[in-house]
Design a protein around this motif. Structure first.
Motif: not given
Length: 456
Positions: A56-57, A436-438, A448-451
């Motif tokens: 995702t990253l 934020k995602y890291a 659904q993390a990417l979305q």
């Protein structure tokens, strides 16, 4: 400022921005593919979650890289029309293959990877990420084949004021490519290794998902140690080739004003560029010859001698790049590289000794080392392009002959300001999304993390 100077600034700013995203794309695609392959082979669910988290990253970074890369293509036509006319016959083939084969391969399989979870078989799904990694790195190869022509032109003839390709094979086997390409790709692998190791250390320090991030850290340490070791080896070969095909760049890198044999290595120099001499210099005898030829003797040409030689060869003119820029960008790049080597060696020591990273000073400060490969990548690219000046195509076309003659300073200044603002916003957005995602702790079933990351 003149159109030429403003166009050079615009090219430099947009290129450095774009290259901010590229190395992580090259390396993180491979690391994600390795994680998913381990999942397929072992069946351990934690590796599937690792592939999703780091993948995702990768996607966030990839998307930003694509946006910034498009401007590079347009810029050649807008600001550098004479250059485009001159090298169009050479650049057409590699850039077309890059777009139609490598980028198409990368984008298509990335879509399959993103939306293929639970729809494709495990092995087939892992294969899609390997295709993404292959596409990313093949893309870099074709771009560097084009760039290597600018550094060391081969396989062409001049017809009607244009470079016309006469030997496509020579373009592919240009020896400059085969030191520049592995150095760039391995630098990307190193960038990804520090990215994964640094973020893993951040989470391990906070005791988040310890199994997932401990395995990520272990993999990054091994991958990073191999990569940075090879970067240094290939970098040495690249410097030796520079002595042969771009001696003025090497002379500027070493602030070497006069030809020496044996040649000394500059430990610290404050130069007087106007008069081509030292104000202060601390040099190590023999070392530059050893680095250039793997033996204590060997001629390395100096700036004064090359300037005289080039005036005879190319006519009146000043053929010396900015010695200050070449000298210090090289040292920042190399210094960062050896610091990364030392840090990865310590990281690998933790892995081999099975020492816990949490609670250690090394683990606490390692996330800040993520900046090191970016520093090395940026200064390395600046050295590559600035050290070649005044040539845009080495020995064939000067930069002052390459810009678009119909532009006014106001036009270029306007686009320079707009691109700088837009790219600044994009970079801020990229860093914000990655950070934020890291920082998020991946949870079971978080498909659904990417979305969610994009939606926010």
């Amino acid at each position: 400022m003149s159109v030429l100077t403003l166009s050079q600034w615009q090219f430099a700013i947009t290129s450095v921005y774009h290259f901010f995203f590229v190395p992580l794309t090259l390396g993180l695609s491979v690391l994600t593919a390795i994680m998913e392959t381990i999942y397929v082979r072992s069946g351990q669910e934690v590796y599937k979650r690792m592939a999703k988290f780091w993948g995702t990253l990768f996607v966030i970074n990839f998307a930003m890289g694509v946006v910034t890369g498009i401007v590079q293509e347009f810029q050649f036509g807008m600001n550098w029309s004479e250059y485009s006319r001159f090298v169009g016959d050479i650049f057409g083939a590699p850039l077309a293959i890059e777009a139609l084969l490598a980028f198409f391969l990368e984008s298509t399989f990335l879509g399959l990877w993103l939306f293929g979870w639970n729809k494709l078989s495990k092995g087939l799904h892992a294969f899609t990420m390997w295709m993404v990694a292959l596409g990313s790195n093949i893309s870099a190869l074709w771009i560097l084949i084009a760039n290597s022509f600018m550094q060391h032109p081969v396989g062409y003839t001049l017809e009607g004021g244009r470079a016309v390709m006469t030997n496509f094979g020579a373009l592919l086997t240009n020896p400059y490519v085969w030191t520049q390409f592995p150095h760039t790709v391995l630098s990307g692998f190193t960038t990804a290794a520090f990215f994964v190791a640094g973020i893993s250390a951040y989470h391990l320090f906070r005791k988040n998902e310890e199994d997932l991030f401990r395995r990520s850290f272990n993999l990054a340490a091994v991958f990073g140690m191999i990569s940075i070791f090879l970067v240094i080896l290939v970098g040495h070969s690249q410097a030796q080739r520079m002595v042969q095909v771009q001696p003025m760049k090497m002379a500027a890198v070493e602030a070497l004003w006069e030809t020496e044999n044996p040649a000394s290595f500059s430990l610290f120099t404050i130069g007087d560029e106007k008069n081509l001499k030292d104000r202060f210099a601390l040099r190590i005898p023999y070392l530059l010859s050893i680095l250039a030829y793997n033996q204590p003797t060997g001629e390395v040409k100096g700036i004064r001698n090359l300037q005289a030689e080039y005036e005879q060869l190319y006519g009146p003119g000043y053929y010396v790049p900015s010695v200050f820029t070449a000298y210090w960008t090289f040292r920042i790049m190399v210094g960062s590289g050896f610091l990364m080597f030392a840090l990865m060696a310590v990281a690998l020591w933790f892995v081999l000794k099975n020492k816990p990273l949490a609670g250690t000073r090394f683990g606490k400060w390692l996330p800040f080392a993520i900046a090191l490969p970016y520093l090395a990548n940026s200064t390395g690219w600046i050295l590559t392009e600035m050290g070649r000046q005044p040539w845009v195509v080495y020995g064939v076309m000067k930069t002052e002959q390459a810009f678009s003659p119909n532009l006014t300073p106001g036009m270029v200044l306007t686009t320079l300001i707009l691109f700088t603002i837009v790219y600044g916003v994009l970079m801020a957005a990229d860093i914000y999304l990655l950070a934020k995602y890291a920082r998020k702790v991946p949870a079971e079933g978080e498909e659904q993390a990417l979305q969610e990351a994009y939606a926010e």
